[in-house]
Design an enzyme around this catalytic site. Structure first.
Site, PDB file in Angstrom:
ATOM      1  CG  ASP A 174      -1.806  -1.115   1.434  1.00  0.00           C
ATOM      2  OD1 ASP A 174      -2.215  -1.693   0.411  1.00  0.00           O
ATOM      3  OD2 ASP A 174      -2.137  -1.446   2.585  1.00  0.00           O
ATOM      4  NE  ARG A 256     -11.610  -2.631  -2.317  1.00  0.00           N
ATOM      5  CZ  ARG A 256     -10.941  -3.327  -1.430  1.00  0.00           C
ATOM      6  NH1 ARG A 256      -9.673  -3.074  -1.214  1.00  0.00           N
ATOM      7  NH2 ARG A 256     -11.509  -4.283  -0.749  1.00  0.00           N
ATOM      8  CE  LYS A 259     -15.395  -2.638   0.184  1.00  0.00           C
ATOM      9  NZ  LYS A 259     -16.835  -2.736  -0.071  1.00  0.00           N
TER      10      LYS A 259
END
Ligand code: NAG
Ligand code: NAG
Length: 420
Positions: A174, A256, A259
């Site tokens: 990430d 997303r 999301k």
């Protein structure tokens, strides 16, 4: 003449002073965020020093004046375990998933061997009171993300490009994770080629956050949706998050974007979504989403139907005046071209809107695509006016709202199957 000259000199001085640190100031729910404040700006020599400065307890203005490349700085995992999720119907053009410790995400998917860079898997835990600021268009952090977790506060990340976090693999990394933090301003950042989320807020509250003027570039050679678009864009899972999401450019994504789930408030305005082959918003349980003045161009599904939907007010031309009593101004209608539909007319979002979101200026919808494309991302500060809130044609509102691996793991369970 003399006066003019000294005014010019002062203007030049302040321009060069600000080139050495944060430009503009935090607005929206992150208002008051000062990062490293007036600490002397300095550029670390190498990734080792960058890591030291990010993690120590000294308030700092850290200049990212070149590429800091973390690839290969930790072990490379060769011959490691991955799985092939159902979503990968396109082999080497898709994304397989790394089997992470303690997660059963891979379930009974077939396993396969894979090679990835360990540096990308887990970001650096940033300490409180830091400004992390790119210089010109030189600021790149390659192969590693940042984690704002465990209660750290008051952090600014501006004008930095995060890229190449094992983009072949789900769970590859990430870029920016918030999970239990407060007062965070992410501005003029660019994210591309990540394995997992570009930005994620985990289950813990991330307090007041502004994500502005940033570029989410979903072009990838390894697409979980098998179409060259990145699926894992922005995930908002924090309970109690209040997020201002403004003037961002999201392109070539397929899901997303964002999301959202659990109890949070998201105000998305003046963003530009272009060429999204899947969904933009997914507003789940407990979320209050105020969506106004955005442009969706060639976005297949602007609003994904959630099985347990939250509350959404997405301004359309028939209900912009509904905002007036709650926000002190009309909202700005969203605009959709060659896109699906955007629904949501829940006015309780407006009446319960939290205090503390200051400096919001929503610009006229006609200006959004050009403004956002010339302003969002790295190396662009000053291209289209101030870095903070955009110049406005509408009065300001006075309203006034990996994941950790396990959060992300939970998140992905519904998506591993087949995402729609
Ligand atoms: C988006 O798609 C359209 C239509 O295919 C194309 O003309 C345009 O260049 C694309 N935009 C970007 C930024 O690639
Ligand atoms: C306004 O239009 C939208 C989209 O057509 C619809 O969903 C919404 O219910 C309408 N709101 C009002 C107040 O009529």
């Amino acid at each position: 003449m003399v006066l003019l000259r000294s005014v010019l000199a002062a203007a030049l001085l302040s321009a060069s002073a600000s080139a050495d640190g944060v430009v503009g100031s935090a607005f929206g729910f992150a208002s008051g965020t000062t990062g490293g404040g007036s600490a002397a700006a300095a550029a670390p020599a190498d990734i080792k020093e960058l890591k030291e400065w990010l993690t120590d307890s000294t308030p700092r203005v850290i200049l990212i004046d070149k590429e800091f490349n973390f690839i290969g700085s930790e072990d490379t995992c060769t011959d490691c375990e991955c799985c092939i999720p159902d979503s990968n119907t396109c082999g080497s053009k898709g994304q397989n998933a790394i089997k992470t410790d303690g997660s059963d995400w891979c379930g009974s998917y077939p396993t396969t061997k894979c090679t990835y860079d360990n540096a990308g898997i887990e970001g650096i835990n940033v300490a409180s009171d830091k400004s992390i600021v790119g210089v010109g268009s030189a600021g790149v952090i390659r192969g590693k993300g940042l984690r704002l977790v465990n209660g750290v506060t008051n952090i600014i990340i501006q004008n930095v490009h995060f890229t190449e976090l094992n983009p072949q693999y789900i769970w590859g990394g990430d870029a920016i994770t918030l999970d239990g933090t407060d007062k965070v301003w992410i501005d003029h950042v660019k994210v591309s080629k990540v394995g997992r989320q570009m930005i994620a807020t985990g289950y813990k509250s991330s307090g007041g956050v502004t994500i502005s003027n940033s570029e989410f570039d979903g072009q990838t050679s390894w697409s979980a949706s098998c179409d060259g678009h990145h699926y894992w864009t922005v995930l908002g899972y924090g309970k109690g998050d209040k997020v201002t999401f403004a003037n961002n450019y999201l392109h070539h994504t397929s899901g997303r974007s964002p999301k959202l789930e659990f109890n949070s408030h998201w105000h998305a305005y003046n963003n530009y979504w272009e060429n999204n082959s899947g969904h933009a918003f997914d507003v789940g349980e407990g979320v209050n989403a105020l969506i106004e003045g955005n442009v969706f161009s060639n976005v297949k599904t602007p609003m994904n139907p959630d099985s347990k939907p939250g509350l959404t007010f997405a301004a359309s031309s028939n209900d912009t005046s509904s905002c007036t009593s709650a926000l002190g101004r009309a909202c700005v209608a969203n605009k959709l071209t060659s896109s699906g539909t955007l629904s949501g007319s829940d006015e309780s979002v407006l009446s319960s809107w939290p205090k503390g979101e200051s400096g919001v200026k929503v610009m006229s919808i006609d200006n959004v695509p050009t403004y956002v494309k010339s302003n969002a991302g790295t190396g662009k500060i000053g291209n289209a006016g101030a870095s903070g809130s955009a110049s406005a044609s509408v009065p300001a509102a006075t309203s006034s709202a990996t994941p950790s691996a396990s959060a992300s793991a939970h998140a992905k369970r519904h998506i591993g199957k087949r995402h729609h």
